[in-house]
Design an enzyme around this catalytic site. Structure first.
Site, PDB file in Angstrom:
ATOM      1  N   ASP A  72     -23.303 -30.158  -6.425  1.00  0.00           N
ATOM      2  CA  ASP A  72     -22.405 -31.076  -5.721  1.00  0.00           C
ATOM      3  C   ASP A  72     -21.067 -30.345  -5.565  1.00  0.00           C
ATOM      4  O   ASP A  72     -20.837 -29.651  -4.555  1.00  0.00           O
ATOM      5  CB  ASP A  72     -22.290 -32.382  -6.548  1.00  0.00           C
ATOM      6  CG  ASP A  72     -21.261 -33.385  -6.045  1.00  0.00           C
ATOM      7  OD1 ASP A  72     -20.529 -33.066  -5.089  1.00  0.00           O
ATOM      8  OD2 ASP A  72     -21.148 -34.503  -6.603  1.00  0.00           O
ATOM      9  N   SER A 119     -25.772 -44.588  -8.421  1.00  0.00           N
ATOM     10  CA  SER A 119     -25.128 -43.759  -9.426  1.00  0.00           C
ATOM     11  C   SER A 119     -24.460 -44.710 -10.411  1.00  0.00           C
ATOM     12  O   SER A 119     -23.606 -45.507 -10.023  1.00  0.00           O
ATOM     13  CB  SER A 119     -24.091 -42.867  -8.743  1.00  0.00           C
ATOM     14  OG  SER A 119     -23.320 -42.185  -9.705  1.00  0.00           O
ATOM     15  N   GLU A 146     -27.631 -32.840 -11.807  1.00  0.00           N
ATOM     16  CA  GLU A 146     -26.590 -32.549 -10.829  1.00  0.00           C
ATOM     17  C   GLU A 146     -25.378 -31.907 -11.503  1.00  0.00           C
ATOM     18  O   GLU A 146     -24.898 -32.395 -12.522  1.00  0.00           O
ATOM     19  CB  GLU A 146     -26.200 -33.865 -10.143  1.00  0.00           C
ATOM     20  CG  GLU A 146     -25.218 -33.728  -8.997  1.00  0.00           C
ATOM     21  CD  GLU A 146     -24.938 -35.086  -8.328  1.00  0.00           C
ATOM     22  OE1 GLU A 146     -25.714 -36.043  -8.545  1.00  0.00           O
ATOM     23  OE2 GLU A 146     -23.935 -35.176  -7.608  1.00  0.00           O
ATOM     24  N   LYS A 168     -24.606 -40.861 -15.336  1.00  0.00           N
ATOM     25  CA  LYS A 168     -23.608 -39.826 -15.587  1.00  0.00           C
ATOM     26  C   LYS A 168     -23.730 -39.386 -17.038  1.00  0.00           C
ATOM     27  O   LYS A 168     -23.956 -40.223 -17.925  1.00  0.00           O
ATOM     28  CB  LYS A 168     -22.211 -40.396 -15.334  1.00  0.00           C
ATOM     29  CG  LYS A 168     -21.966 -40.758 -13.881  1.00  0.00           C
ATOM     30  CD  LYS A 168     -21.767 -39.510 -13.029  1.00  0.00           C
ATOM     31  CE  LYS A 168     -21.328 -39.857 -11.618  1.00  0.00           C
ATOM     32  NZ  LYS A 168     -21.058 -38.656 -10.823  1.00  0.00           N
ATOM     33  N   ASP A 208     -26.068 -36.644 -13.770  1.00  0.00           N
ATOM     34  CA  ASP A 208     -24.976 -35.898 -13.129  1.00  0.00           C
ATOM     35  C   ASP A 208     -23.913 -35.628 -14.189  1.00  0.00           C
ATOM     36  O   ASP A 208     -23.372 -36.560 -14.788  1.00  0.00           O
ATOM     37  CB  ASP A 208     -24.391 -36.743 -11.987  1.00  0.00           C
ATOM     38  CG  ASP A 208     -23.312 -36.019 -11.174  1.00  0.00           C
ATOM     39  OD1 ASP A 208     -22.973 -34.860 -11.519  1.00  0.00           O
ATOM     40  OD2 ASP A 208     -22.805 -36.615 -10.206  1.00  0.00           O
ATOM     41  N   GLY A 225     -22.008 -39.829  -2.813  1.00  0.00           N
ATOM     42  CA  GLY A 225     -21.022 -40.872  -2.547  1.00  0.00           C
ATOM     43  C   GLY A 225     -19.727 -40.586  -3.285  1.00  0.00           C
ATOM     44  O   GLY A 225     -19.704 -39.829  -4.257  1.00  0.00           O
ATOM     45  N   LYS A 257     -29.438 -42.728 -11.050  1.00  0.00           N
ATOM     46  CA  LYS A 257     -28.688 -41.566 -11.542  1.00  0.00           C
ATOM     47  C   LYS A 257     -27.727 -42.047 -12.598  1.00  0.00           C
ATOM     48  O   LYS A 257     -27.017 -43.036 -12.389  1.00  0.00           O
ATOM     49  CB  LYS A 257     -27.948 -40.933 -10.363  1.00  0.00           C
ATOM     50  CG  LYS A 257     -26.724 -40.093 -10.689  1.00  0.00           C
ATOM     51  CD  LYS A 257     -26.262 -39.318  -9.442  1.00  0.00           C
ATOM     52  CE  LYS A 257     -24.759 -39.160  -9.382  1.00  0.00           C
ATOM     53  NZ  LYS A 257     -24.325 -38.521  -8.112  1.00  0.00           N
ATOM     54  N   LYS A 290     -21.823 -34.173   0.732  1.00  0.00           N
ATOM     55  CA  LYS A 290     -20.790 -35.198   0.900  1.00  0.00           C
ATOM     56  C   LYS A 290     -19.943 -34.782   2.089  1.00  0.00           C
ATOM     57  O   LYS A 290     -19.437 -33.656   2.127  1.00  0.00           O
ATOM     58  CB  LYS A 290     -19.917 -35.302  -0.356  1.00  0.00           C
ATOM     59  CG  LYS A 290     -20.640 -35.889  -1.558  1.00  0.00           C
ATOM     60  CD  LYS A 290     -19.743 -35.990  -2.778  1.00  0.00           C
ATOM     61  CE  LYS A 290     -20.514 -36.610  -3.938  1.00  0.00           C
ATOM     62  NZ  LYS A 290     -19.754 -36.528  -5.200  1.00  0.00           N
TER      63      LYS A 290
HETATM   64  O1  OSB Z   1     -20.267 -36.718  -8.636  1.00  0.00           O
HETATM   65  O2  OSB Z   1     -21.397 -37.840  -7.273  1.00  0.00           O
HETATM   66  C1  OSB Z   1     -20.384 -37.713  -7.947  1.00  0.00           C
HETATM   67  C2  OSB Z   1     -18.172 -40.815  -7.631  1.00  0.00           C
HETATM   68  C3  OSB Z   1     -16.923 -40.241  -7.620  1.00  0.00           C
HETATM   69  C4  OSB Z   1     -16.807 -38.881  -7.764  1.00  0.00           C
HETATM   70  C5  OSB Z   1     -17.957 -38.090  -7.901  1.00  0.00           C
HETATM   71  C6  OSB Z   1     -19.202 -38.648  -7.888  1.00  0.00           C
HETATM   72  C7  OSB Z   1     -19.313 -40.041  -7.786  1.00  0.00           C
HETATM   73  C8  OSB Z   1     -20.574 -40.754  -7.852  1.00  0.00           C
HETATM   74  C9  OSB Z   1     -20.592 -42.136  -7.242  1.00  0.00           C
HETATM   75  O3  OSB Z   1     -21.545 -40.362  -8.431  1.00  0.00           O
HETATM   76  C10 OSB Z   1     -21.404 -42.254  -6.030  1.00  0.00           C
HETATM   77  C11 OSB Z   1     -21.148 -43.582  -5.356  1.00  0.00           C
HETATM   78  O4  OSB Z   1     -21.719 -44.567  -5.807  1.00  0.00           O
HETATM   79  O5  OSB Z   1     -20.371 -43.610  -4.384  1.00  0.00           O
HETATM   80 MG    MG Z   2     -21.987 -35.547  -8.352  1.00  0.00          MG
END
Ligand code: OSB
Ligand code: MG
Length: 371
Positions: A238, A135, A213, A163, A188, A290, A161, A262
Site C-alpha cells: 500500500d 477494514s 498488507e 489492523k 494490515d 480506502g 481486514k 488508492k
Molecule cells: O492502510 O488502508 C490503510 C485508513 C486510513 C489510512 C490507511 C488505511 C486505512 C484503512 C481504512 O484501512 C479503509 C477504509 O475503510 O476507508
Molecule cells: Mg493499508
C-alpha cells in the site's frame, strides 16, 4: 476544456466510531473537497489526505496549502485538452499526490459529465458490481473486534481486514481464526514492523490469510522482497507504491504479489489506471484501498474499481459505516452479497448534496482564472 474557477472547501465530520491503525486513532475527519467549474459543467473531487502526516507526508493542512498555492493556480493557467493532461502538468510539484488527485479526479468528473456518460465507462470499467470487504481498526479488546467482525459478516461483506501492530498481532489473528475458521481474512500492519520480525510473519502463515498488507517501512521495497521470499502468505503493498513505476519495480523484485491502489496515493485516475494496467500485464491482482473517504472520494473509488483487474474485494464500503449522514445522494450502500453497484448516471454518478455539504463546511475559498 476551459476551467473557469475552482472552489476549495474544508468539511469536518465525526466518524461514527473511532478508526485505529498502528500509526494512531482517528475520530473526526477533516476533508478537503474540490469543485471545478468548466463552461457550465461542475465536477467534484476529494483530497484523501488524513488529518496528520502519519500515513504519508500529507495532511489536510498541507493539502489545502499545496492546492491553493500550487496545484490550482497551475491548472487554471494551463490549456487542458483532456483529463490525461492534468497529471503531466502537475508533475513538477513533487509528492503531494493526494492534493493533486483531488483536482485531477474532479476534472475527470467534469469530462464525463460533459459527455453525459458515467465516469466508470470513460475509464473503461466493466465490473459494475464491485466486491467489498471492510477494514476494521484496532479495538480496545479482542471481544470488541470479534463483535465487529460478526456484524460486518452479517451485513454481507466478503472479506475482513484487521489492523495489526506490535502487541496486537499473532494472538489476535489466532483468536479471530478460532472464532471464524472459514472467512476470507487478511491483516494490515501500516509499516509497523522490520525485517527483524520475519519470524512473526512466518508464524502468521498458519492462519491462511489472503494477504498481509504493508508489513514493513512505507519507503521500502527491498526488505519487503526478502520478507516475501521467507513467507508463504502474499504480501500486498500500500504505502510503498506511489506510482506505476514503483509498482513495476516492486513486482520485478518480488516485493509483493498484490497491490492496493488508492487514487490519492498515486495522484488520480490516470496514474491509477497505469498502475492497474502494469499489474495486469504481470498477472498481479489489485484492489481498491480506502482512506475513510466521504461520499465524493468514495464515488471516485467506485468508478475506479470497475476496471477489470480489480479482482479482489476492496476496502470501499457503505457510507453508514463512517458517517451519520454522508455528503452524497444516494449514500453508498452494499447489497447482501457484499457488493456495491456502480450507478448509470453521468460523472461520478452519486450527486453531492450541497445543503449537507454546507452544514459541515468550516472554510471555503474560490480561485478564479485571471486572464
Ligand atoms: O492502510 O488502508 C490503510 C485508513 C486510513 C489510512 C490507511 C488505511 C486505512 C484503512 C481504512 O484501512 C479503509 C477504509 O475503510 O476507508
Ligand atoms: Mg493499508
Amino acid at each position: 476544456m476551459n476551467l473557469d474557477q475552482i472552489e476549495l472547501r474544508e468539511i469536518q465530520m465525526p466518524l461514527v466510531s473511532f478508526f485505529e491503525t498502528s500509526f494512531g486513532r482517528t475520530t473526526q475527519r477533516r476533508i478537503i473537497l474540490v469543485r471545478v467549474f468548466s463552461e457550465g459543467v461542475v465536477g467534484f473531487g476529494e483530497a484523501t489526505s488524513p488529518e496528520g502526516p502519519f500515513y504519508n507526508h500529507e495532511s489536510t493542512g498541507t493539502a489545502w496549502h499545496v492546492l491553493k498555492d500550487f496545484v490550482i493556480p497551475r491548472v487554471l493557467r494551463a490549456a487542458i485538452g483532456k483529463p490525461e493532461d492534468v497529471a503531466p502538468l502537475l508533475k513538477p510539484i513533487r509528492g503531494h499526490s493526494m492534493a493533486k488527485a483531488a483536482v485531477e479526479t474532479a476534472i475527470w468528473d467534469v469530462h464525463a459529465r460533459r459527455l453525459g456518460v458515467p465516469l466508470h465507462q470513460v475509464l473503461g470499467g466493466t465490473r459494475l458490481a464491485i466486491d467489498c470487504g471492510v477494514s476494521i481498526g484496532i479495538q480496545n479488546t479482542v471481544a470488541d473486534l470479534l463483535r465487529k467482525i460478526e456484524r460486518e459478516l452479517s451485513a454481507g461483506y466478503q472479506r475482513i481486514k484487521i489492523k495489526i501492530k506490535p502487541g496486537w498481532d499473532v494472538d489476535v489473528v489466532r483468536e479471530v481464526r478460532k472464532q471464524f475458521p472459514k472467512i476470507v481474512l487478511m491483516c494490515d500492519a501500516n509499516s509497523a514492523y522490520t525485517l527483524g520480525d520475519a519470524e512473526l510473519f512466518r508464524r502468521l502463515d498458519e492462519f491462511g490469510l489472503l494477504m498481509i498488507e504493508q508489513p514493513l517501512a512505507w519507503n521500502d521495497i527491498i526488505d519487503h522482497a526478502q520478507l516475501q521470499a521467507a513467507i508463504q502468505t502474499p504480501i500486498c503493498l500500500d504505502e510503498s507504491i506511489l506510482d506505476a513505476e514503483e509498482g513495476r519495480k516492486a513486482i520485478g523484485l518480488g516485493a509483493c504479489r498484490i497491490i492496493n491502489i488508492k487514487l490519492g496515493r498515486v495522484g488520480g485516475h490516470a496514474d491509477a489506471k497505469r498502475l492497474h494496467d502494469i499489474c495486469q500485464e504481470h498477472a498481479v491482482s489489485v484492489w481498491c484501498g480506502g482512506m475513510l473517504e466521504a461520499g465524493i472520494g468514495r464515488a471516485h473509488n467506485i468508478a475506479m474499481s470497475t476496471q477489470s483487474n480489480f479482482r479482489l474485494p476492496g476496502d470501499v464500503s457503505a457510507s453508514k459505516r463512517y458517517f451519520e449522514r454522508d455528503i452524497i445522494d444516494p449514500e453508498v450502500e452494499v447489497d447482501s452479497h457484499g457488493r456495491i453497484h456502480a450507478l448509470n448516471e453521468a460523472g461520478i454518478g452519486f450527486q453531492p448534496n450541497m445543503s449537507r455539504i454546507e452544514e459541515v463546511t468550516v472554510r471555503t475559498e474560490m480561485l478564479r482564472r485571471t486572464d
